[in-house]
Scaffold this active site. Sequence first.
Site, PDB file in Angstrom:
ATOM      1  N   SER A 137       0.826  -1.215   0.000  1.00  0.00           N
ATOM      2  CA  SER A 137       0.000   0.000   0.000  1.00  0.00           C
ATOM      3  C   SER A 137       0.852   1.252   0.000  1.00  0.00           C
ATOM      4  O   SER A 137       0.389   2.308  -0.415  1.00  0.00           O
ATOM      5  CB  SER A 137      -0.857   0.052   1.266  1.00  0.00           C
ATOM      6  OG  SER A 137      -1.883  -0.870   1.200  1.00  0.00           O
ATOM      7  N   HIS A 158      -2.432  -3.792  -6.571  1.00  0.00           N
ATOM      8  CA  HIS A 158      -2.922  -3.355  -5.258  1.00  0.00           C
ATOM      9  C   HIS A 158      -4.412  -3.653  -5.101  1.00  0.00           C
ATOM     10  O   HIS A 158      -5.268  -2.969  -5.664  1.00  0.00           O
ATOM     11  CB  HIS A 158      -2.642  -1.849  -5.096  1.00  0.00           C
ATOM     12  CG  HIS A 158      -2.930  -1.324  -3.730  1.00  0.00           C
ATOM     13  ND1 HIS A 158      -3.663  -0.184  -3.491  1.00  0.00           N
ATOM     14  CD2 HIS A 158      -2.592  -1.804  -2.507  1.00  0.00           C
ATOM     15  CE1 HIS A 158      -3.744   0.029  -2.191  1.00  0.00           C
ATOM     16  NE2 HIS A 158      -3.110  -0.942  -1.571  1.00  0.00           N
ATOM     17  N   GLU A 170      -5.677  -1.635  -8.280  1.00  0.00           N
ATOM     18  CA  GLU A 170      -4.818  -0.650  -8.926  1.00  0.00           C
ATOM     19  C   GLU A 170      -3.621  -1.396  -9.532  1.00  0.00           C
ATOM     20  O   GLU A 170      -2.901  -2.090  -8.814  1.00  0.00           O
ATOM     21  CB  GLU A 170      -4.344   0.394  -7.909  1.00  0.00           C
ATOM     22  CG  GLU A 170      -5.479   1.289  -7.425  1.00  0.00           C
ATOM     23  CD  GLU A 170      -5.081   2.254  -6.311  1.00  0.00           C
ATOM     24  OE1 GLU A 170      -5.627   3.369  -6.278  1.00  0.00           O
ATOM     25  OE2 GLU A 170      -4.233   1.897  -5.466  1.00  0.00           O
ATOM     26  N   ASN A 208      -5.365   5.790  -2.069  1.00  0.00           N
ATOM     27  CA  ASN A 208      -4.827   6.261  -0.788  1.00  0.00           C
ATOM     28  C   ASN A 208      -4.256   7.668  -0.876  1.00  0.00           C
ATOM     29  O   ASN A 208      -4.240   8.395   0.118  1.00  0.00           O
ATOM     30  CB  ASN A 208      -3.781   5.285  -0.250  1.00  0.00           C
ATOM     31  CG  ASN A 208      -4.443   4.029   0.290  1.00  0.00           C
ATOM     32  OD1 ASN A 208      -5.637   4.032   0.606  1.00  0.00           O
ATOM     33  ND2 ASN A 208      -3.691   2.944   0.387  1.00  0.00           N
TER      34      ASN A 208
HETATM   35  P1  NAI Z   1      -1.025  -9.551   7.523  1.00  0.00           P
HETATM   36  O1  NAI Z   1      -0.176  -9.194   8.660  1.00  0.00           O
HETATM   37  O2  NAI Z   1      -2.447  -9.920   7.736  1.00  0.00           O
HETATM   38  O3  NAI Z   1      -0.349 -10.774   6.727  1.00  0.00           O
HETATM   39  C1  NAI Z   1       1.010 -10.828   6.393  1.00  0.00           C
HETATM   40  C2  NAI Z   1       1.405 -12.289   6.296  1.00  0.00           C
HETATM   41  O4  NAI Z   1       2.693 -12.378   5.697  1.00  0.00           O
HETATM   42  C3  NAI Z   1       1.505 -12.989   7.661  1.00  0.00           C
HETATM   43  O5  NAI Z   1       0.748 -14.181   7.613  1.00  0.00           O
HETATM   44  C4  NAI Z   1       3.003 -13.277   7.797  1.00  0.00           C
HETATM   45  O6  NAI Z   1       3.274 -14.473   8.489  1.00  0.00           O
HETATM   46  C5  NAI Z   1       3.415 -13.394   6.344  1.00  0.00           C
HETATM   47  N1  NAI Z   1       4.846 -13.201   6.093  1.00  0.00           N
HETATM   48  C6  NAI Z   1       5.682 -12.316   6.677  1.00  0.00           C
HETATM   49  N2  NAI Z   1       6.918 -12.447   6.146  1.00  0.00           N
HETATM   50  C7  NAI Z   1       6.847 -13.415   5.210  1.00  0.00           C
HETATM   51  C8  NAI Z   1       7.783 -13.996   4.310  1.00  0.00           C
HETATM   52  N3  NAI Z   1       9.060 -13.587   4.282  1.00  0.00           N
HETATM   53  N4  NAI Z   1       7.353 -14.966   3.480  1.00  0.00           N
HETATM   54  C9  NAI Z   1       6.063 -15.375   3.494  1.00  0.00           C
HETATM   55  N5  NAI Z   1       5.138 -14.856   4.324  1.00  0.00           N
HETATM   56  C10 NAI Z   1       5.526 -13.892   5.164  1.00  0.00           C
HETATM   57  O7  NAI Z   1      -0.893  -8.319   6.490  1.00  0.00           O
HETATM   58  P2  NAI Z   1      -1.931  -7.798   5.385  1.00  0.00           P
HETATM   59  O8  NAI Z   1      -2.845  -6.803   5.987  1.00  0.00           O
HETATM   60  O9  NAI Z   1      -2.491  -8.960   4.655  1.00  0.00           O
HETATM   61  O10 NAI Z   1      -0.948  -6.967   4.421  1.00  0.00           O
HETATM   62  C11 NAI Z   1      -0.073  -7.585   3.525  1.00  0.00           C
HETATM   63  C12 NAI Z   1       0.359  -6.597   2.445  1.00  0.00           C
HETATM   64  O11 NAI Z   1      -0.786  -6.085   1.780  1.00  0.00           O
HETATM   65  C13 NAI Z   1       1.144  -5.380   2.956  1.00  0.00           C
HETATM   66  O12 NAI Z   1       2.115  -5.054   1.995  1.00  0.00           O
HETATM   67  C14 NAI Z   1       0.081  -4.284   2.994  1.00  0.00           C
HETATM   68  O13 NAI Z   1       0.611  -2.991   2.786  1.00  0.00           O
HETATM   69  C15 NAI Z   1      -0.777  -4.661   1.810  1.00  0.00           C
HETATM   70  N6  NAI Z   1      -2.165  -4.191   1.856  1.00  0.00           N
HETATM   71  C16 NAI Z   1      -2.899  -4.255   3.018  1.00  0.00           C
HETATM   72  C17 NAI Z   1      -4.214  -3.820   3.035  1.00  0.00           C
HETATM   73  C18 NAI Z   1      -5.036  -3.918   4.278  1.00  0.00           C
HETATM   74  O14 NAI Z   1      -6.140  -3.323   4.305  1.00  0.00           O
HETATM   75  N7  NAI Z   1      -4.606  -4.639   5.318  1.00  0.00           N
HETATM   76  C19 NAI Z   1      -4.859  -3.261   1.830  1.00  0.00           C
HETATM   77  C20 NAI Z   1      -4.035  -3.322   0.649  1.00  0.00           C
HETATM   78  C21 NAI Z   1      -2.732  -3.737   0.700  1.00  0.00           C
END
Ligand code: NAI
Length: 304
Positions: A137, A158, A170, A208
């Site tokens: 993001s 995105h 996006e 955003n």
């Molecule tokens: P989250 O914390 O729910 O999930 C992240 C996952 O990645 C966790 O399960 C973690 O164990 C895993 N992880 C960490 N390091 C890793 C690695 N080296 N290899 C494999 N898995 C690994 O996070 P979320 O909210 O799903 O966000 C993920 C991405 O999406 C971020 O880049 C965030 O900026 C982006 N994003 C988030 C949004 C939101 O509303 N939460 C919306 C749009 C994008």
Amino acid sequence: AAPSGAETSSPANPIKNVVVYGSGLMGSGIVQVAAQHQYQVTMVDLGADHLKKGQGYIEASLKRVARKKFADSDAQQKAFVEDTLSRIQLSTDPEAAATTADLIVEAIVENINTKRSLFSSLDQVAPKHAIFTSNTSSLPISELASATKRQDRFAGLHFFNPVPQMKLVEVVSTAEVNPTVINDLTQFCLSLKKAPVNCKDTPGFIVNRLLVPYLMEAVRLVERGEATPKDVDTAMKLGAGYPMGPFELLDYIGLDTCKFILDGWYKEGKGLAGDKLVRPSERLNELVAKGDLGRKSGKGFYSY
Ligand code: NAI
């Protein structure tokens, strides 16, 4: 109904195997939607416990989709869920998972070094034709792409939370990416029944970039004592037709996430660093310091 996706879209569709890194909120949603639209998907995370949690999200969400789609038939609901799950594989071996990828979607923690190190190692093992994407993001796509030798096949993809419900994606172009890659990603989004929009690699992309300054102006309005959060929310819902007010949305997104994005942009956002539009807010800082992060912590601007 005519199915969509990998098996039935144009034979020129170069994407069949999708590998998603991260099985959290976003990764699990992306896996689900791709599997629902006939792609073979591998979901990768650090350990079996993470994957299990992600799989739990997917099963619960698929059951909801199935109940809507096949309201009259338990058997059809069950078949739909089983069929979709049959296209999902789980892996805790990032490099092995990449060896058959046509498309890589990274949705791991929002940390530039962690992401760069993953991309750099995947670049060594993924097929030459594989497209690399990040769901970040707030990080510049070009800084992630430069961890690989395939900057021409690297873009932003995105999605929005919750992925199964939110239509928008996006598709983010860097200066180096090959336009055919953007075209393939656009087709991929359409095959997921999503609405892709194209934009350049700038802080916040489209949504955003506009949303964060708007949310922060709402916080500043309340900080100045001009109105209450509840009245601001009512005003924006009934006066501007927004489905959620800014404070409801801030609590939904998470105040820590909002602060993280804001602080990053104020410090080093391209074209935004030092801009008063994204200056820190005392009120936001206080709430985050107290651990009042919004819905996920039970309290933010509102209590839950
Ligand atoms: P989250 O914390 O729910 O999930 C992240 C996952 O990645 C966790 O399960 C973690 O164990 C895993 N992880 C960490 N390091 C890793 C690695 N080296 N290899 C494999 N898995 C690994 O996070 P979320 O909210 O799903 O966000 C993920 C991405 O999406 C971020 O880049 C965030 O900026 C982006 N994003 C988030 C949004 C939101 O509303 N939460 C919306 C749009 C994008």
